[in-house]
Motif scaffolding. Sequence first.
Motif, PDB file in Angstrom:
ATOM      1  N   UNK A 264      20.849  -7.961   5.934  1.00 36.96           N
ATOM      2  CA  UNK A 264      20.121  -7.504   7.113  1.00 36.96           C
ATOM      3  C   UNK A 264      20.008  -5.981   7.176  1.00 36.96           C
ATOM      4  N   UNK A 265      18.976  -5.533   7.875  1.00 39.62           N
ATOM      5  CA  UNK A 265      18.779  -4.115   8.154  1.00 39.62           C
ATOM      6  C   UNK A 265      18.401  -4.012   9.624  1.00 39.62           C
ATOM      7  N   UNK A 266      19.290  -3.436  10.415  1.00 36.58           N
ATOM      8  CA  UNK A 266      19.084  -3.366  11.855  1.00 36.58           C
ATOM      9  C   UNK A 266      18.379  -2.084  12.293  1.00 36.58           C
ATOM     10  N   UNK A 267      17.952  -1.285  11.343  1.00 39.16           N
ATOM     11  CA  UNK A 267      17.290  -0.026  11.690  1.00 39.16           C
ATOM     12  C   UNK A 267      16.298   0.340  10.586  1.00 39.16           C
ATOM     13  N   UNK A 268      15.243  -0.460  10.469  1.00 39.77           N
ATOM     14  CA  UNK A 268      14.197  -0.189   9.482  1.00 39.77           C
ATOM     15  C   UNK A 268      13.362   0.975   9.991  1.00 39.77           C
ATOM     16  N   UNK A 269      13.231   2.009   9.170  1.00 40.59           N
ATOM     17  CA  UNK A 269      12.565   3.249   9.568  1.00 40.59           C
ATOM     18  C   UNK A 269      11.305   3.482   8.729  1.00 40.59           C
ATOM     19  N   UNK A 270      10.378   4.274   9.252  1.00 33.96           N
ATOM     20  CA  UNK A 270       9.200   4.632   8.459  1.00 33.96           C
ATOM     21  C   UNK A 270       9.585   5.201   7.099  1.00 33.96           C
ATOM     22  N   UNK A 271       8.799   4.866   6.102  1.00 40.21           N
ATOM     23  CA  UNK A 271       8.932   5.183   4.667  1.00 40.21           C
ATOM     24  C   UNK A 271       9.938   4.282   3.958  1.00 40.21           C
ATOM     25  N   UNK A 272      10.709   3.445   4.713  1.00 39.42           N
ATOM     26  CA  UNK A 272      11.558   2.440   4.069  1.00 39.42           C
ATOM     27  C   UNK A 272      10.677   1.369   3.423  1.00 39.42           C
ATOM     28  N   UNK A 273      11.208   0.701   2.406  1.00 36.33           N
ATOM     29  CA  UNK A 273      10.550  -0.494   1.889  1.00 36.33           C
ATOM     30  C   UNK A 273      10.801  -1.650   2.852  1.00 36.33           C
ATOM     31  N   UNK A 274       9.764  -2.461   3.075  1.00 30.08           N
ATOM     32  CA  UNK A 274       9.860  -3.601   3.984  1.00 30.08           C
ATOM     33  C   UNK A 274       9.395  -4.863   3.265  1.00 30.08           C
ATOM     34  N   UNK A 275       9.749  -6.003   3.822  1.00 31.31           N
ATOM     35  CA  UNK A 275       9.344  -7.300   3.265  1.00 31.31           C
ATOM     36  C   UNK A 275       7.918  -7.619   3.718  1.00 31.31           C
ATOM     37  N   UNK A 276       7.051  -7.866   2.766  1.00 27.85           N
ATOM     38  CA  UNK A 276       5.639  -8.128   3.059  1.00 27.85           C
ATOM     39  C   UNK A 276       5.192  -9.394   2.341  1.00 27.85           C
ATOM     40  N   UNK A 277       4.413 -10.203   3.040  1.00 23.17           N
ATOM     41  CA  UNK A 277       3.798 -11.391   2.454  1.00 23.17           C
ATOM     42  C   UNK A 277       2.302 -11.144   2.321  1.00 23.17           C
ATOM     43  N   UNK A 278       1.767 -11.381   1.139  1.00 21.38           N
ATOM     44  CA  UNK A 278       0.326 -11.283   0.936  1.00 21.38           C
ATOM     45  C   UNK A 278      -0.126 -12.457   0.064  1.00 21.38           C
ATOM     46  N   UNK A 279      -1.410 -12.730   0.100  1.00 15.42           N
ATOM     47  CA  UNK A 279      -1.971 -13.804  -0.713  1.00 15.42           C
ATOM     48  C   UNK A 279      -2.397 -13.262  -2.064  1.00 15.42           C
ATOM     49  N   UNK A 280      -1.965 -13.928  -3.119  1.00  9.51           N
ATOM     50  CA  UNK A 280      -2.408 -13.597  -4.466  1.00  9.51           C
ATOM     51  C   UNK A 280      -3.534 -14.520  -4.895  1.00  9.51           C
ATOM     52  N   UNK A 281      -3.852 -14.483  -6.166  1.00 13.80           N
ATOM     53  CA  UNK A 281      -4.943 -15.314  -6.679  1.00 13.80           C
ATOM     54  C   UNK A 281      -4.615 -16.803  -6.609  1.00 13.80           C
ATOM     55  N   UNK A 282      -3.334 -17.129  -6.807  1.00 13.12           N
ATOM     56  CA  UNK A 282      -2.961 -18.546  -6.850  1.00 13.12           C
ATOM     57  C   UNK A 282      -1.869 -18.924  -5.864  1.00 13.12           C
ATOM     58  N   UNK A 283      -1.167 -17.944  -5.305  1.00 12.53           N
ATOM     59  CA  UNK A 283      -0.085 -18.259  -4.381  1.00 12.53           C
ATOM     60  C   UNK A 283       0.190 -17.075  -3.473  1.00 12.53           C
ATOM     61  N   UNK A 284       1.080 -17.282  -2.513  1.00 19.31           N
ATOM     62  CA  UNK A 284       1.546 -16.173  -1.682  1.00 19.31           C
ATOM     63  C   UNK A 284       2.667 -15.441  -2.402  1.00 19.31           C
ATOM     64  N   UNK A 285       2.765 -14.147  -2.139  1.00 23.01           N
ATOM     65  CA  UNK A 285       3.797 -13.312  -2.744  1.00 23.01           C
ATOM     66  C   UNK A 285       4.619 -12.647  -1.648  1.00 23.01           C
ATOM     67  N   UNK A 286       5.920 -12.594  -1.848  1.00 25.57           N
ATOM     68  CA  UNK A 286       6.836 -11.851  -0.987  1.00 25.57           C
ATOM     69  C   UNK A 286       7.314 -10.655  -1.784  1.00 25.57           C
ATOM     70  N   UNK A 287       6.992  -9.455  -1.329  1.00 23.77           N
ATOM     71  CA  UNK A 287       7.289  -8.281  -2.130  1.00 23.77           C
ATOM     72  C   UNK A 287       7.580  -7.081  -1.250  1.00 23.77           C
ATOM     73  N   UNK A 288       8.168  -6.026  -1.836  1.00 20.05           N
ATOM     74  CA  UNK A 288       8.458  -4.826  -1.055  1.00 20.05           C
ATOM     75  C   UNK A 288       7.253  -3.901  -0.998  1.00 20.05           C
ATOM     76  N   UNK A 289       7.066  -3.253   0.148  1.00 21.03           N
ATOM     77  CA  UNK A 289       6.049  -2.219   0.297  1.00 21.03           C
ATOM     78  C   UNK A 289       6.615  -1.080   1.135  1.00 21.03           C
ATOM     79  N   UNK A 290       6.140   0.113   0.854  1.00 22.14           N
ATOM     80  CA  UNK A 290       6.527   1.285   1.648  1.00 22.14           C
ATOM     81  C   UNK A 290       5.878   1.188   3.017  1.00 22.14           C
ATOM     82  N   UNK A 291       6.702   1.305   4.075  1.00 22.24           N
ATOM     83  CA  UNK A 291       6.148   1.302   5.431  1.00 22.24           C
ATOM     84  C   UNK A 291       5.631   2.709   5.728  1.00 22.24           C
TER      85      UNK A 291
END
Length: 221
Positions: free
Chosen positions: A30-57
Motif C-alpha cells: 500500500x501507499x497512503x500518500x501518492x504524490x504528483x510525479x509518483x508512478x501510479x497503477x493504470x489500466x488501459x486497453x491494448x490490442x488484445x487485452x487490458x493492461x495494468x501498468x505503471x505511469x507517471x502521475x
Amino acid sequence: MCGRFAVTLPSDAMAQLFEARPANALPDVPNYNVCPTNDVHVVRSGDTDRQLLPMRWGFIPHWYKTPTDGPLLINARAETLAEKPAFRSACRERRCLIVGTGFYEWTKTEEGKRLPWYIHRKDGAPMVFAGIWQDWGRDDPAPTCAIVTTGANDDIGHIHKRMPLILEPADWPLWLGEAGHGAAKLMQPGATGILDAYRVDPEVNSNRAHGAHLVEPLAEA
C-alpha cells in the motif's frame, strides 16, 4: 481537483478485478500518500487485452522538451478536456483507469491553516478514477497520465468545488473505448450518497509522510 491519494489494493487483486495483464514493475502498495510525479497503477486497453501498468502521475504534452517545460498537469477538467491542445488527442484515443482507495482534499481556516480530509467510498470498494495518458519522449518513451475532474457533488461540495471523475464498474468498458463511442456522457459528477469524508492528521500535508495512520480519522475533528 485531486492532488494526493491512497491506494491499498494489492497489484494481483487489481489485475483480477480489471481482468488485466499486469506489468512486471508495478508501484509498491500500500501507499497512503501518492504524490504528483509518483508512478501510479493504470489500466488501459491494448490490442488484445487490458493492461495494468505503471505511469507517471503528471501528464506531459508531446511538445515539452523536458518534464518541467510547463505546468505539472496532474488533473484535466472534464468540461474542457476535448478542447485543450494538451489533452484533446488523449481524450479521444488514450483514456485509462487510475486505481486508488481514497483521496485527500483540504479546507482552510481563517488563519490559512490547511486541514486535510480523507475521502473514500462508503462501500469500501476501490476508487477508480477516469484518466488520460500520453507517452512522452523520443528515444525511450515514458507513459504519463492525468486524472479527469468534474465539479464536486453534494457528498464533498462542502470541502472542495472539484472532485475526480469516479467510474463505476459498468462504466469501465465505455471509458476505455471497449464499448464504442459515447464516453463524454460519463464526464459529470457521480451519484450522491457514495462518498464519505472525515478529517485526518495534518501530517499528510507533507509529501514525505507515509503509513496507514494517515487515513485514520482525527480524534478531535
